[in-house]
Design a protein around this motif. Structure first.
Motif, PDB file in Angstrom:
ATOM      1  N   LEU A  82       0.830  -1.207   0.000  1.00 20.81           N
ATOM      2  CA  LEU A  82       0.000   0.000   0.000  1.00 20.81           C
ATOM      3  C   LEU A  82       0.865   1.258   0.000  1.00 20.81           C
ATOM      4  O   LEU A  82       0.604   2.199  -0.758  1.00 20.81           O
ATOM      5  CB  LEU A  82      -0.920   0.010   1.227  1.00 20.81           C
ATOM      6  N   ALA A  83       1.881   1.280   0.838  1.00 12.80           N
ATOM      7  CA  ALA A  83       2.764   2.454   0.916  1.00 12.80           C
ATOM      8  C   ALA A  83       3.419   2.725  -0.432  1.00 12.80           C
ATOM      9  O   ALA A  83       3.464   3.875  -0.887  1.00 12.80           O
ATOM     10  CB  ALA A  83       3.819   2.249   2.002  1.00 12.80           C
ATOM     11  N   ARG A  84       3.914   1.678  -1.090  1.00 11.80           N
ATOM     12  CA  ARG A  84       4.546   1.859  -2.409  1.00 11.80           C
ATOM     13  C   ARG A  84       3.539   2.366  -3.431  1.00 11.80           C
ATOM     14  O   ARG A  84       3.849   3.256  -4.223  1.00 11.80           O
ATOM     15  CB  ARG A  84       5.181   0.562  -2.891  1.00 11.80           C
ATOM     16  N   ARG A  85       2.350   1.800  -3.454  1.00 10.12           N
ATOM     17  CA  ARG A  85       1.337   2.214  -4.425  1.00 10.12           C
ATOM     18  C   ARG A  85       0.914   3.663  -4.229  1.00 10.12           C
ATOM     19  O   ARG A  85       0.548   4.344  -5.193  1.00 10.12           O
ATOM     20  CB  ARG A  85       0.103   1.306  -4.336  1.00 10.12           C
ATOM     21  N   LEU A  86       0.941   4.138  -2.980  1.00 16.37           N
ATOM     22  CA  LEU A  86       0.503   5.498  -2.689  1.00 16.37           C
ATOM     23  C   LEU A  86       1.667   6.484  -2.561  1.00 16.37           C
ATOM     24  O   LEU A  86       1.447   7.670  -2.326  1.00 16.37           O
ATOM     25  CB  LEU A  86      -0.343   5.511  -1.412  1.00 16.37           C
ATOM     26  N   GLY A  87       2.886   5.984  -2.693  1.00 17.20           N
ATOM     27  CA  GLY A  87       4.044   6.870  -2.605  1.00 17.20           C
ATOM     28  C   GLY A  87       4.260   7.426  -1.216  1.00 17.20           C
ATOM     29  O   GLY A  87       4.666   8.573  -1.051  1.00 17.20           O
ATOM     30  N   LEU A  88       3.998   6.606  -0.192  1.00 15.83           N
ATOM     31  CA  LEU A  88       4.143   7.042   1.198  1.00 15.83           C
ATOM     32  C   LEU A  88       5.256   6.271   1.893  1.00 15.83           C
ATOM     33  O   LEU A  88       5.642   5.188   1.455  1.00 15.83           O
ATOM     34  CB  LEU A  88       2.839   6.802   1.967  1.00 15.83           C
ATOM     35  N   THR A  89       5.718   6.806   2.995  1.00 16.97           N
ATOM     36  CA  THR A  89       6.661   6.078   3.828  1.00 16.97           C
ATOM     37  C   THR A  89       5.889   5.010   4.610  1.00 16.97           C
ATOM     38  O   THR A  89       4.683   5.167   4.846  1.00 16.97           O
ATOM     39  CB  THR A  89       7.361   7.012   4.832  1.00 16.97           C
ATOM     40  N   PRO A  90       6.564   3.941   5.033  1.00 12.39           N
ATOM     41  CA  PRO A  90       5.885   2.933   5.844  1.00 12.39           C
ATOM     42  C   PRO A  90       5.259   3.534   7.114  1.00 12.39           C
ATOM     43  O   PRO A  90       4.164   3.142   7.506  1.00 12.39           O
ATOM     44  CB  PRO A  90       6.989   1.933   6.176  1.00 12.39           C
ATOM     45  N   ALA A  91       5.948   4.481   7.754  1.00 16.44           N
ATOM     46  CA  ALA A  91       5.408   5.094   8.979  1.00 16.44           C
ATOM     47  C   ALA A  91       4.110   5.835   8.690  1.00 16.44           C
ATOM     48  O   ALA A  91       3.135   5.726   9.457  1.00 16.44           O
ATOM     49  CB  ALA A  91       6.430   6.044   9.593  1.00 16.44           C
ATOM     50  N   ALA A  92       4.069   6.588   7.605  1.00 18.22           N
ATOM     51  CA  ALA A  92       2.846   7.310   7.250  1.00 18.22           C
ATOM     52  C   ALA A  92       1.718   6.337   6.926  1.00 18.22           C
ATOM     53  O   ALA A  92       0.564   6.568   7.294  1.00 18.22           O
ATOM     54  CB  ALA A  92       3.098   8.237   6.071  1.00 18.22           C
ATOM     55  N   MET A  93       2.064   5.239   6.263  1.00 20.01           N
ATOM     56  CA  MET A  93       1.053   4.243   5.916  1.00 20.01           C
ATOM     57  C   MET A  93       0.493   3.601   7.181  1.00 20.01           C
ATOM     58  O   MET A  93      -0.715   3.412   7.304  1.00 20.01           O
ATOM     59  CB  MET A  93       1.664   3.182   4.994  1.00 20.01           C
ATOM     60  N   THR A  94       1.360   3.279   8.129  1.00 19.54           N
ATOM     61  CA  THR A  94       0.918   2.684   9.396  1.00 19.54           C
ATOM     62  C   THR A  94      -0.039   3.623  10.114  1.00 19.54           C
ATOM     63  O   THR A  94      -1.093   3.198  10.616  1.00 19.54           O
ATOM     64  CB  THR A  94       2.132   2.354  10.293  1.00 19.54           C
ATOM     65  N   HIS A  95       0.301   4.900  10.156  1.00 14.92           N
ATOM     66  CA  HIS A  95      -0.555   5.899  10.799  1.00 14.92           C
ATOM     67  C   HIS A  95      -1.925   5.938  10.118  1.00 14.92           C
ATOM     68  O   HIS A  95      -2.968   5.954  10.788  1.00 14.92           O
ATOM     69  CB  HIS A  95       0.125   7.270  10.749  1.00 14.92           C
ATOM     70  N   ARG A  96      -1.938   5.942   8.811  1.00 12.75           N
ATOM     71  CA  ARG A  96      -3.192   5.992   8.054  1.00 12.75           C
ATOM     72  C   ARG A  96      -4.023   4.732   8.303  1.00 12.75           C
ATOM     73  O   ARG A  96      -5.233   4.811   8.501  1.00 12.75           O
ATOM     74  CB  ARG A  96      -2.889   6.160   6.563  1.00 12.75           C
ATOM     75  N   ILE A  97      -3.363   3.573   8.280  1.00 10.04           N
ATOM     76  CA  ILE A  97      -4.075   2.309   8.520  1.00 10.04           C
ATOM     77  C   ILE A  97      -4.657   2.285   9.930  1.00 10.04           C
ATOM     78  O   ILE A  97      -5.803   1.863  10.124  1.00 10.04           O
ATOM     79  CB  ILE A  97      -3.150   1.101   8.267  1.00 10.04           C
ATOM     80  N   ASP A  98      -3.886   2.749  10.921  1.00 16.40           N
ATOM     81  CA  ASP A  98      -4.384   2.798  12.299  1.00 16.40           C
ATOM     82  C   ASP A  98      -5.700   3.574  12.362  1.00 16.40           C
ATOM     83  O   ASP A  98      -6.671   3.135  12.995  1.00 16.40           O
ATOM     84  CB  ASP A  98      -3.367   3.470  13.227  1.00 16.40           C
ATOM     85  N   ARG A  99      -5.730   4.751  11.736  1.00 20.41           N
ATOM     86  CA  ARG A  99      -6.939   5.579  11.718  1.00 20.41           C
ATOM     87  C   ARG A  99      -8.097   4.843  11.053  1.00 20.41           C
ATOM     88  O   ARG A  99      -9.233   4.869  11.524  1.00 20.41           O
ATOM     89  CB  ARG A  99      -6.672   6.872  10.943  1.00 20.41           C
ATOM     90  N   MET A 100      -7.803   4.203   9.923  1.00 26.21           N
ATOM     91  CA  MET A 100      -8.865   3.559   9.147  1.00 26.21           C
ATOM     92  C   MET A 100      -9.406   2.311   9.839  1.00 26.21           C
ATOM     93  O   MET A 100     -10.594   2.012   9.716  1.00 26.21           O
ATOM     94  CB  MET A 100      -8.352   3.257   7.744  1.00 26.21           C
ATOM     95  N   VAL A 101      -8.549   1.602  10.568  1.00 25.98           N
ATOM     96  CA  VAL A 101      -9.022   0.456  11.363  1.00 25.98           C
ATOM     97  C   VAL A 101      -9.974   0.966  12.439  1.00 25.98           C
ATOM     98  O   VAL A 101     -11.061   0.414  12.644  1.00 25.98           O
ATOM     99  CB  VAL A 101      -7.843  -0.337  11.971  1.00 25.98           C
ATOM    100  N   ALA A 102      -9.583   2.043  13.128  1.00 22.76           N
ATOM    101  CA  ALA A 102     -10.421   2.618  14.182  1.00 22.76           C
ATOM    102  C   ALA A 102     -11.764   3.100  13.635  1.00 22.76           C
ATOM    103  O   ALA A 102     -12.778   3.055  14.339  1.00 22.76           O
ATOM    104  CB  ALA A 102      -9.686   3.769  14.873  1.00 22.76           C
ATOM    105  N   GLU A 103     -11.788   3.539  12.382  1.00 19.16           N
ATOM    106  CA  GLU A 103     -13.017   4.033  11.755  1.00 19.16           C
ATOM    107  C   GLU A 103     -13.835   2.910  11.117  1.00 19.16           C
ATOM    108  O   GLU A 103     -14.913   3.173  10.569  1.00 19.16           O
ATOM    109  CB  GLU A 103     -12.676   5.087  10.702  1.00 19.16           C
ATOM    110  N   GLY A 104     -13.318   1.681  11.139  1.00 17.47           N
ATOM    111  CA  GLY A 104     -14.057   0.557  10.576  1.00 17.47           C
ATOM    112  C   GLY A 104     -14.014   0.461   9.064  1.00 17.47           C
ATOM    113  O   GLY A 104     -14.835  -0.232   8.457  1.00 17.47           O
ATOM    114  N   LEU A 105     -13.038   1.123   8.434  1.00 17.27           N
ATOM    115  CA  LEU A 105     -12.938   1.112   6.974  1.00 17.27           C
ATOM    116  C   LEU A 105     -12.098  -0.043   6.448  1.00 17.27           C
ATOM    117  O   LEU A 105     -12.322  -0.503   5.323  1.00 17.27           O
ATOM    118  CB  LEU A 105     -12.344   2.440   6.478  1.00 17.27           C
ATOM    119  N   VAL A 106     -11.106  -0.455   7.234  1.00 20.37           N
ATOM    120  CA  VAL A 106     -10.230  -1.558   6.840  1.00 20.37           C
ATOM    121  C   VAL A 106      -9.975  -2.460   8.050  1.00 20.37           C
ATOM    122  O   VAL A 106     -10.213  -2.067   9.194  1.00 20.37           O
ATOM    123  CB  VAL A 106      -8.860  -1.070   6.270  1.00 20.37           C
ATOM    124  N   THR A 107      -9.492  -3.654   7.755  1.00 18.87           N
ATOM    125  CA  THR A 107      -9.064  -4.579   8.801  1.00 18.87           C
ATOM    126  C   THR A 107      -7.565  -4.765   8.696  1.00 18.87           C
ATOM    127  O   THR A 107      -6.971  -4.545   7.639  1.00 18.87           O
ATOM    128  CB  THR A 107      -9.746  -5.954   8.642  1.00 18.87           C
TER     129      THR A 107
END
Length: 182
Positions: A82-107
């Motif tokens: 996901l990070a590579r596809r979106l051009g993000l650092t792994p840390a930024a991707m982890t932060h984004r995923i954390d938010r989205m898990v909390a919001e019920g958008l992804v697992t």
């Protein structure tokens, strides 16, 4: 005291005239195309941002959902992919995923075949928001192109694809972000 808007953006003609005044080597036809594309991109991003806000998600979250859908069924990818596809650092991707898990958008689950690896998947709610966002975008895009005939749309699409290929060949590393946006 009410906020007063700043000066309006100059028209394309005013911008090109100012550029020509300051730089005599400017090709006004090239500048018109590039400036129009830049303004169109900026305004389209604002419109898409308003649409995702109506859905209760950010553009950044929309991009993650889109990447998962584009991966195809079962709509799952590793955080690094996901990070590579979106051009993000792994840390930024982890932060984004954390938010989205909390919001019920992804697992986020452990990969059964490799317990060290994590897999991110889209939830039903995430897929529903992505589909509604796509529906909203389709309406907006049809309105945007309503004055172009089918042939003009085909020609414009072909021309823009050629420009995109040229940029991708000249700047192969420019698919991502210069900095993390969240």
């Amino acid at each position: 005291m009410a906020d007063t808007p700043g000066p309006a953006e100059p028209s394309l003609e005013e911008q090109i005239a100012a550029y020509q005044r300051e730089f005599q080597g400017l090709d006004p036809q090239v500048e018109r195309v590039v400036s129009a594309l830049s303004r169109l991109n900026r305004r389209m991003n604002v419109a898409y941002g308003r649409q995702t806000a109506e859905l209760g998600i950010s553009n950044a979250e929309w991009e993650v959902l889109k990447a998962l859908v584009l991966a195809g069924e079962p709509y799952r990818l590793g955080p690094g992919d996901l990070a590579r596809r979106l051009g993000l650092t792994p840390a930024a991707m982890t932060h984004r995923i954390d938010r989205m898990v909390a919001e019920g958008l992804v697992t986020r689950e452990r990969d059964e075949s490799n317990r060290v690896r994590v897999i991110v998947g889209i939830t039903e709610e995430g897929r529903a928001k992505w589909l509604e966002g796509l529906r909203m975008a389709t309406v907006f895009e049809e309105e945007l192109l309503q004055d172009l005939s089918g042939d003009e749309r085909t020609q414009l699409g072909a021309m823009l694809t050629r420009l995109l290929r040229r940029v991708e060949e000249a700047q192969p590393d420019a698919g991502g972000r210069l900095t993390d946006l969240d």
